[in-house]
Design a protein around this motif. Structure first.
Motif, short mmCIF file in Angstrom:
data_model
loop_
_atom_site.label_atom_id
_atom_site.label_comp_id
_atom_site.label_asym_id
_atom_site.label_seq_id
_atom_site.Cartn_x
_atom_site.Cartn_y
_atom_site.Cartn_z
N SER A 147 35.13 39.50 44.92
CA SER A 147 35.48 40.49 44.32
C SER A 147 34.46 41.73 44.38
O SER A 147 33.27 41.40 44.73
N ARG A 163 41.77 44.55 42.66
CA ARG A 163 42.66 43.46 42.97
C ARG A 163 41.95 42.44 43.94
O ARG A 163 42.46 41.46 44.09
N GLN A 164 40.93 42.81 44.55
CA GLN A 164 40.37 42.07 45.63
C GLN A 164 39.72 40.75 44.89
O GLN A 164 38.94 41.10 43.96
N THR A 165 40.10 39.77 45.34
CA THR A 165 39.47 38.62 44.94
C THR A 165 38.74 37.65 46.19
O THR A 165 39.40 37.63 47.27
#
Length: 377
Positions: free
Chosen positions: A130, A125-127
């Motif tokens: 990423s 979910r990390q952007t």
């Protein structure tokens, strides 16, 4: 050997007796509550920037022992490696090698799988930037203490679109190299980059091993399986739980019955196209539903002489421990106050007046009140 933290200035004296292990990249030493990984090849500027980025991201992505800071040579200031949190407990790979997972109950296996999928989901979910976890997703990099699963040795993840010191955007790519955990599309294309789709394959293999005790591409020892490479099995699609082959025997899996939904996710992860593989979020939802359907422990009868088993959700455990500490401290303080009050009372009590000695009557003398005639003689 000595290393110094780049930001904190903490000095780490690394003795051979503190060596935890040696991997393909370098040596890992334990220093109290942290570990120091000294790389065989000193990290270059790009690798150092990646570790700095991971140290910042680690504050928001749970389930991983992220790098804390770089460590440098005390004299030359050259980067040597990095510091990361120490996570006690055996790795899942060690439990698989000793067949310990065969004795895990369904709830333990499902809990471990849920924690792993949840951590991968959090990383995906990390952007901006990423993350592709790559070789980090394998049992050898997961520590499970019976309640929580944590990824360790996370310095080799790939980071895409992070900003360097000069302000430009760049990528840091770590090649995929763990046999049996790399999907066929990457094995057949050496230029393929790590991706979430490749992570989803490695995640499915890891969850399968935890639940069934064996790799989906590991056949039962037989003449035809001699020299079979795990990557060759992946290329050929030899997932023995669903694909039969005349030269290979299906291995003996742990006696675990999984819901049809879980089995369908495994089939899709191994036999469908890369873009159809279940995501980490799909696994989290499916395993959560599985845990809810598992039979609960029966409650003891009222006439049972044994006290009921105390249990609490894992997220309540720190609160309960803190409450026990506060109660214990309160009882100790109360006991000290009571002892102090007693001591003050004893020291402040006025001394008793000396008692008058009363002479005992002689044996021949009559005792008692005087007679009337004796008063009016």
């Amino acid at each position: 050997m000595r290393a110094v933290g780049k930001h904190t200035g903490t000095v780490y004296d690394l003795h051979p007796s503190e060596l935890l292990g040696r991997g393909a990249e370098g040596r890992v030493y334990r220093k109290g509550g942290v570990c120091v990984k000294v790389l065989d090849t000193p990290p270059d500027e790009r690798a150092c920037e990646t570790i700095e980025v991971l140290a910042r991201l680690g504050r928001t992505i749970s389930g991983f022992a992220w790098p804390i800071e770089l460590v440098c040579h005390p004299t030359t200031k050259q980067a040597l490696g990095f510091v990361m949190e120490f996570v006690p407990g055996p790795t899942v790979e060690a439990s698989l090698d000793t067949r310990e997972t065969a004795g895990w109950d369904i709830d333990t296996k499902a809990t471990c799988c849920h924690d792993i999928a949840l951590a991968v989901c959090s990383a995906h979910r990390q952007t901006g930037p990423s993350i592709a976890l790559g070789d980090t997703i394998k049992p050898g990099n997961i520590v499970f203490d019976g309640e929580d699963a944590t990824f360790i040795d996370t310095g080799s993840v790939s980071v895409f679109g992070f900003r360097t010191a000069d302000g430009s955007l760049t990528d840091s790519v770590s090649p995929l190299s763990s046999p049996g955990y790399v999907p066929a599309e990457v094995l057949n294309n050496p230029l393929a980059l790590p991706s979430h789709a490749a992570d989803n394959f490695a995640l499915a293999v890891t969850l399968f091993e935890i639940i069934h005790g064996r790799s989906p591409t590991e056949p039962k020892p037989a003449i035809g399986s001699v020299g079979l490479d795990p990557d060759e099995a992946v290329r050929d699609g030899l997932f023995f739980k669903w694909i039969s082959h005349p030269d290979y025997e299906v291995p003996t899996y742990d006696p675990v019955s999984v819901p049809p939904e879980i089995d369908a996710l495994f089939r899709t992860a191994f036999l469908a196209r890369p873009d159809q593989r279940p995501t980490a979020r799909d696994w989290v939802n499916a395993i959560y539903d599985w845990i809810k359907e598992l039979p609960k422990e029966p409650e003891p009868d009222d006439d049972d002489p044994l006290p009921p088993k105390k249990s609490a959700r894992r997220w309540l455990a720190p609160v309960l421990r803190a409450g026990e500490t506060v109660i214990s401290a309160g009882l100790f303080i109360a006991a000290v106050l009571m002892v102090g009050r007693w001591a003050l009372t004893e020291f402040k009590r006025p001394p008793e007046a000396p008692r008058m000695k009363v002479a005992e009557p002689l044996p021949t003398t009559d005792t008692g009140p005087p007679l009337f005639k004796e008063i009016f003689k």
